[in-house]
Design a protein around this motif. Structure first.
Motif, PDB file in Angstrom:
ATOM      1  N   LEU B 439      43.451  43.882   2.057  1.00  0.00           N
ATOM      2  CA  LEU B 439      42.681  43.938   3.309  1.00  0.00           C
ATOM      3  C   LEU B 439      43.354  44.803   4.370  1.00  0.00           C
ATOM      4  O   LEU B 439      44.547  45.039   4.317  1.00  0.00           O
ATOM      5  N   PRO B 440      42.579  45.237   5.369  1.00  0.00           N
ATOM      6  CA  PRO B 440      43.182  45.926   6.501  1.00  0.00           C
ATOM      7  C   PRO B 440      43.681  44.923   7.540  1.00  0.00           C
ATOM      8  O   PRO B 440      43.096  43.855   7.686  1.00  0.00           O
ATOM      9  N   ALA B 441      44.744  45.263   8.224  1.00  0.00           N
ATOM     10  CA  ALA B 441      45.274  44.391   9.273  1.00  0.00           C
ATOM     11  C   ALA B 441      46.049  45.244  10.270  1.00  0.00           C
ATOM     12  O   ALA B 441      46.521  46.331   9.933  1.00  0.00           O
ATOM     13  N   ILE B 442      46.144  44.719  11.475  1.00  0.00           N
ATOM     14  CA  ILE B 442      46.837  45.475  12.526  1.00  0.00           C
ATOM     15  C   ILE B 442      47.743  44.518  13.290  1.00  0.00           C
ATOM     16  O   ILE B 442      47.427  43.335  13.431  1.00  0.00           O
ATOM     17  N   SER B 443      48.892  45.015  13.700  1.00  0.00           N
ATOM     18  CA  SER B 443      49.760  44.222  14.581  1.00  0.00           C
ATOM     19  C   SER B 443      49.762  44.887  15.944  1.00  0.00           C
ATOM     20  O   SER B 443      49.992  46.096  16.055  1.00  0.00           O
ATOM     21  N   ILE B 444      49.496  44.070  16.967  1.00  0.00           N
ATOM     22  CA  ILE B 444      49.377  44.604  18.328  1.00  0.00           C
ATOM     23  C   ILE B 444      50.344  43.840  19.225  1.00  0.00           C
ATOM     24  O   ILE B 444      50.410  42.607  19.156  1.00  0.00           O
ATOM     25  N   PRO B 445      51.092  44.554  20.064  1.00  0.00           N
ATOM     26  CA  PRO B 445      52.025  43.843  20.958  1.00  0.00           C
ATOM     27  C   PRO B 445      51.234  42.885  21.855  1.00  0.00           C
ATOM     28  O   PRO B 445      50.217  43.271  22.440  1.00  0.00           O
ATOM     29  N   SER B 446      51.730  41.639  21.923  1.00  0.00           N
ATOM     30  CA  SER B 446      50.938  40.624  22.619  1.00  0.00           C
ATOM     31  C   SER B 446      51.735  39.913  23.695  1.00  0.00           C
ATOM     32  O   SER B 446      51.259  38.950  24.279  1.00  0.00           O
ATOM     33  N   GLY B 447      52.942  40.392  23.929  1.00  0.00           N
ATOM     34  CA  GLY B 447      53.743  39.759  24.968  1.00  0.00           C
ATOM     35  C   GLY B 447      55.221  39.829  24.634  1.00  0.00           C
ATOM     36  O   GLY B 447      55.600  40.416  23.617  1.00  0.00           O
ATOM     37  N   LEU B 448      56.027  39.257  25.542  1.00  0.00           N
ATOM     38  CA  LEU B 448      57.472  39.212  25.309  1.00  0.00           C
ATOM     39  C   LEU B 448      57.887  37.755  25.180  1.00  0.00           C
ATOM     40  O   LEU B 448      57.315  36.881  25.831  1.00  0.00           O
ATOM     41  N   ASP B 449      58.862  37.516  24.326  1.00  0.00           N
ATOM     42  CA  ASP B 449      59.320  36.125  24.193  1.00  0.00           C
ATOM     43  C   ASP B 449      60.272  35.786  25.332  1.00  0.00           C
ATOM     44  O   ASP B 449      60.530  36.621  26.209  1.00  0.00           O
ATOM     45  N   SER B 450      60.792  34.577  25.321  1.00  0.00           N
ATOM     46  CA  SER B 450      61.585  34.113  26.463  1.00  0.00           C
ATOM     47  C   SER B 450      62.858  34.945  26.669  1.00  0.00           C
ATOM     48  O   SER B 450      63.405  34.988  27.754  1.00  0.00           O
ATOM     49  N   ILE B 460      43.179  40.508  11.073  1.00  0.00           N
ATOM     50  CA  ILE B 460      42.826  40.863   9.694  1.00  0.00           C
ATOM     51  C   ILE B 460      41.305  40.924   9.613  1.00  0.00           C
ATOM     52  O   ILE B 460      40.627  40.035  10.142  1.00  0.00           O
ATOM     53  N   THR B 461      40.765  41.952   8.976  1.00  0.00           N
ATOM     54  CA  THR B 461      39.308  42.008   8.788  1.00  0.00           C
ATOM     55  C   THR B 461      38.997  42.265   7.318  1.00  0.00           C
ATOM     56  O   THR B 461      39.898  42.408   6.498  1.00  0.00           O
ATOM     57  N   ASN B 462      37.688  42.324   7.047  1.00  0.00           N
ATOM     58  CA  ASN B 462      37.257  42.526   5.664  1.00  0.00           C
ATOM     59  C   ASN B 462      37.541  43.965   5.202  1.00  0.00           C
ATOM     60  O   ASN B 462      37.788  44.842   6.027  1.00  0.00           O
ATOM     61  N   HIS B 463      37.477  44.178   3.891  1.00  0.00           N
ATOM     62  CA  HIS B 463      37.757  45.490   3.326  1.00  0.00           C
ATOM     63  C   HIS B 463      36.978  46.596   4.039  1.00  0.00           C
ATOM     64  O   HIS B 463      35.774  46.469   4.260  1.00  0.00           O
ATOM     65  N   PHE B 464      37.676  47.644   4.370  1.00  0.00           N
ATOM     66  CA  PHE B 464      37.123  48.864   4.984  1.00  0.00           C
ATOM     67  C   PHE B 464      36.493  48.624   6.361  1.00  0.00           C
ATOM     68  O   PHE B 464      35.753  49.445   6.860  1.00  0.00           O
ATOM     69  N   ASP B 465      36.833  47.506   6.975  1.00  0.00           N
ATOM     70  CA  ASP B 465      36.342  47.252   8.333  1.00  0.00           C
ATOM     71  C   ASP B 465      37.474  47.430   9.344  1.00  0.00           C
ATOM     72  O   ASP B 465      37.708  46.574  10.206  1.00  0.00           O
TER      73      ASP B 465
END
Lengths: 491, 493
Positions: B439-450, B460-465
């Protein structure tokens, strides 16, 4: 009782300790006739400068990927159909892993669990005219390896990857063969089928057809014995020699109280013997697994149907038809179908002519002439049409059998037609009665003493006939001469 | 000099078009920054002269309106992509002097779109690792450090050179590859956007293979929009790769005109039970909240077989690798250590040429494929893989995307986990199922930890989406707290 341990074996090796039966199965590696390799675009032709037919894929450069050559798939299916085998619409390429310098990927792409072709059958006619049926277990596609040269330099091995990646069909039989002779006839028949199909040229001297031979021996009716595999034998003659040697070796071992250990052996053409290469314990663990670079092959019925349409008439069918259509006997038909070019030539010659006379001229004069000149039938100086014309001149009485042979020789040299030669050289037979009569009278006059003898011994007539024909420089029609001699002598 | 720190792919594209600066000025600015950043050890090889020549050509094209879609924009290439005439080592000693005579399809696509290579970026050797510590060229250093700490952290792996280079503004875009998380995990560790496209979306031709059924190329960028732009240039059917998908490459940038209201996102229960750091768990909950507020339906879903993903992955990937790496034998190219016979040549070459982690995986892979073990390991792992795939397909019947953290923790210290392979492997626990399912998937910065280190959210989405990844991903960029750049602590003045 399975058909594999029949108590009435076809072939027996007699020994003071009792009868032995040899059981043979073959794995034939047949190079597919194709312009390019199984998974790359480089040329699959034989020879060429070393390393001149090598793509990045063949050399296993990093990141290179195999792409299946559709033509090779088509050829494998065609072969399967020619072997009356089941075509598997779903098949899978596997990697067979082992290290060797002429195997650049470190694995051979082959088919292990799911071959493209399943079970089939080949009919083989033995010398005594009886038929045996050899079952085919499977046919799969695989890559050939490159070639190592150990004799160019004392320190190094040289490698040529021209052959690396060339497409092979591995054709595996069940253990249905019982003698060297049967094995040789089987390989010959298989080669004929492959050549009819044009899926493999069958040139064993170029390595296009090689055999691994599994041999075991047993007492008739017993279970199969332990087998040894003789690797990579590359001529029909050597296949026979290897089987004869190996079966005798195994019998000797057992009779000396030893056991046969399962192993891989090599046939040494210089000594005619087999020798151990590696034991079962040393056998490779090939770690087969599906090649993740290739998707499984899924064949459509349409794809298979297209190939069915392209199938030529195969040797067995052709033989049946020739026997039926031309009333040939099995022996003659076998000769003609052993190469489809022979049958094709024959059918041109025999069109509207006596088939038996046609076969005799082809298998007799023509084959011996071609053999003498080391020519293939499609290089024959005498075309099928010209041979037909020569036969016409025999049938219509223009040429005697003897004259025809002389004309044949001139045709071979000059490539002229029979009629042209007969006209140019006045070689036609003398059939006109008055001319023959003159010759007969001359011989009788010159040999009046012998005439009396001939009256006593009618066999002497033949001598007179011979003299007359000789006098005519072979042109006098023998039956006319015979008739007149008898008449003149008064017999 | 241009301050490349404030630039990204799409802003560069606009500036070059407008003539704010030339490609040559831009390339020079990146070169200067790379030269001052040797401390991070991101580049294995640089191709600066070539880049400057290419920049001149690009400037000409831009002037004549003959520019490609990404004309004149510099790029860093993971050292796993074969580049014609430029050393390609896979960060392994065994390929230390290997110069390909051919160009990988993905880099060729990028160069055709006008991009200019600055050099080859470090990675874990043969892409095997999660920290970029197994590179023959030494560890790559994460430009991020914890607040008030000078401890050097890993940039993730295996595409650690790529993630660190983008995070440190040593290139606006880097190619990367992802077999079990090798794009997404390093992106999460460095505050960058890492996209693993659908298996088959980008050609594998010319990429040094690790595990063929899992490997997939993708971009690491600063923004979601850049990710879409980059994928556009990288993707496409390639008849030289039998596993390449013959599917039209749509216009990915179009994602920006879409609305999320009424769409649905799945939260896998099984992932909630994993050992996640407190900060990451909170960040995940926060992200769920952002989607709720945008009118997205949040659904709890089940991916029951994902708990077997890690063991299955660590059977399948090494099995394929053990075979893929057999070609590095000292015979044809690369390193050769002579021996007195063939066997010793093989043994010495491979003993000296491969590092410990690569050897470990070759051994594991050889073992699981061996006679007598194949069924128990390899075959079983393949069955698990099929079940995981089915789990996802089932989930996508009811949701448009799945939301998880990318990693269980933020970046760890160099040397901290290297002697504990199992701990290292557990880094991939959230990313590996995606590869097994293709499957396709992306990691996006979502914040900083403590402690001030970046965290990443995985979609994560379906194939080719892939388009939906961008569509959903944009909301994270818009909702998160502003993530400052890492300070330039490593720069040599």
């Amino acid at each position: 009782m399975s058909e594999n341990n029949n108590r009435n074996p076809r072939f027996i090796i007699e020994s003071p300790t009792g009868d032995w039966e040899v059981v043979i199965g073959l794995e034939i590696h047949a190079q597919i006739t194709s312009n390019s390799k199984l998974f790359s675009g480089s040329s699959a032709s034989y020879g060429g400068e070393p390393m001149s037919h090598v793509s990045l894929v063949d050399a296993a450069m990093p990141g290179m990927l195999p792409v299946i050559n559709k033509q090779c798939v088509r050829q494998a299916v065609k072969t399967g159909l020619g072997l009356q085998a089941e075509i598997n619409k779903y098949s899978v390429f596997d990697r067979k892993n082992y290290f060797y310098p002429d195997l650049p990927q470190g694995y051979q792409i082959s088919q292990f669990k799911h071959p493209i072709v399943g079970e089939g059958i080949v009919k083989v006619t033995l010398k005594d005219g009886s038929d045996i049926y050899v079952r085919i277990e499977r046919l799969h596609l695989e890559q050939d390896a490159g070639k190592s040269f150990h004799d160019i330099d004392p320190q190094s091995t040289y490698i040529d990857l021209n052959r690396s990646g060339v497409a092979l069909m591995e054709i595996v039989t069940k253990p249905d063969l019982r003698s060297a002779e049967e094995a040789k006839l089987f390989v010959t028949k298989l080669r004929t089928i492959l050549r009819y199909l044009e899926t493999c040229d069958g040139n064993m001297e170029e390595g296009s057809l090689r055999a691994d031979i599994n041999v075991s021996v047993r007492r008739p009716g017993d279970e199969l014995g332990t087998r040894c595999e003789i690797k990579n034998v590359n001529s029909i003659k050597f296949i026979g020699m290897a089987i004869d040697y190996e079966s005798k070796r195994q019998i000797d071992e057992i009779e000396s109280g030893n056991e046969i250990s399962q192993e891989t052996r090599l046939f040494d053409i210089s000594t005619g013997k087999t020798r151990s290469m590696r034991s079962k314990e040393e056998a490779h663990d090939y770690r087969y697994f599906p090649d993740p670079d290739l998707l499984p092959l899924n064949l459509s019925q349409d794809f298979i149907d297209e190939i069915v349409k392209e199938l030529p008439e195969l040797p067995d069918d052709k033989k049946d038809r020739l026997m039926e259509q031309y009333k040939l006997n099995s022996y003659d038909a076998d000769i003609l179908v052993s190469d489809k070019k022979y049958a094709k030539y024959f059918e041109v010659v025999a069109k509207g002519r006596d088939p038996k006379l046609s076969v005799n001229w082809i298998s007799g004069e023509l084959f011996s002439a071609l053999n003498r000149l080391s020519l293939d039938i499609d290089q024959s100086p005498i075309t099928a049409d010209n041979l037909g014309e020569l036969i016409d001149l025999i049938i219509d009485g223009t040429l005697s059998g003897r004259l025809a042979k002389d004309v044949f020789e001139i045709m071979l040299e000059t490539q002229k037609s029979a009629k042209l030669i007969v006209n140019e050289q006045g070689m036609s037979q003398i059939t006109d009665e008055s001319s023959i009569e003159k010759l007969v009278d001359k011989i009788i006059d010159e040999n009046s003493d012998k005439v009396a003898q001939a009256k006593e011994k009618p066999k002497m007539v033949g001598w007179f006939v011979g003299q007359v024909i000789k006098e005519s420089q072979g042109k006098a029609n023998p039956s006319k001469v015979n008739e007149l001699v008898l008449k003149k002598i008064g017999l | 000099m241009i301050d490349v720190r404030v630039l990204d792919l799409s802003s560069i594209r606009d500036s070059l078009k407008k003539g704010d600066f030339t490609s040559k000025e831009l390339v020079k600015s990146y070169i200067e920054r790379i030269e001052g950043s040797s401390k991070l050890n991101t580049y294995n090889t640089t191709t600066f002269e070539q880049a400057l020549d290419r920049a001149e050509i690009s400037d000409g094209k831009i002037k004549k309106n003959e520019a490609g879609p990404l004309e004149g924009i510099p790029i860093g290439i993971k050292d796993l992509f074969c580049t014609q005439g430029v050393k390609t080592t896979a960060s392994s000693k065994i390929l230390e002097n290997f110069i390909p005579s051919y160009e990988s399809t993905v880099t060729e696509n990028l160069f055709k779109s006008g991009m200019i290579m600055l050099g080859k970026l470090s990675n874990d050797e043969f892409a095997m690792g999660s920290s970029n510590e197994t590179s023959a060229n030494g560890a790559v250093v994460n430009p991020w450090r914890s607040r008030n700490s000078e401890k050097e952290l890993v940039p993730g792996g295996s595409s650690g050179g790529s993630s660190a280079a983008v995070a440190a503004s040593l290139c606006p875009l880097a190619t990367a590859t992802d077999t079990g998380g090798s794009i997404r995990q390093p992106a999460a560790f460095t505050g960058t956007v890492g996209l693993k496209p659908t298996y088959g979306r980008c050609s594998r031709w010319g990429i040094v293979a690790f595990a063929s059924s899992l490997d997939q190329a993708g971009p690491i960028t600063k923004t979601v929009r850049d990710s879409a732009l980059a994928l556009q240039a990288m993707a496409g059917y390639d008849n030289k790769d039998s596993t390449s998908a013959n599917i039209e490459v749509e216009n990915f940038e179009n994602y920006r005109n879409s609305n999320l209201n009424g769409m649905s996102i799945g939260i896998p229960k099984e992932f909630e039970e994993l050992d996640l750091s407190l900060d990451i768990r909170q960040n995940w909950e926060e992200a769920i909240q952002w989607y709720k507020e945008a009118g997205v339906n949040i659904k709890s879903i089940n991916l029951p077989h994902c708990k077997y993903a890690l063991p299955a992955y660590y059977i399948i990937a090494p099995a394929e690798a053990s075979s893929n790496l057999a070609r590095y034998d000292g015979v044809k190219y690369g390193k050769r250590v002579p021996g007195e016979d063939l066997d010793s040549l093989y043994k010495r070459t491979r003993a000296e040429g491969f590092g410990d982690e690569v050897k470990r995986r070759i051994l594991m892979g050889t073992y699981v494929l061996s006679a007598g073990y194949y069924d128990a390991y390899y075959l079983k792992a393949q069955k698990v893989r099929r079940l995981i795939h089915e789990d996802f397909l089932e989930a996508f019947k009811t949701v448009d995307a799945i939301l998880t953290p990318t990693t269980p923790t933020t970046a760890f210290g160099i040397g901290e986990n290297i002697s504990d392979p199992l701990k290292m492997y557990s880094n991939d626990i959230l990313t590996v199922p995606v590869n097994l399912a293709g499957l396709p998937a992306i990691s996006i910065p979502s914040g900083l930890d403590s402690s001030g280190l970046p965290m990443g959210i995985q979609l994560i989405t379906n194939h080719f989406d892939e388009k939906s990844l961008f569509k959903f991903g944009r909301l994270i960029e818009e909702s998160r707290v502003n993530i400052e750049m890492p300070t330039d602590w490593w720069i040599k003045k």
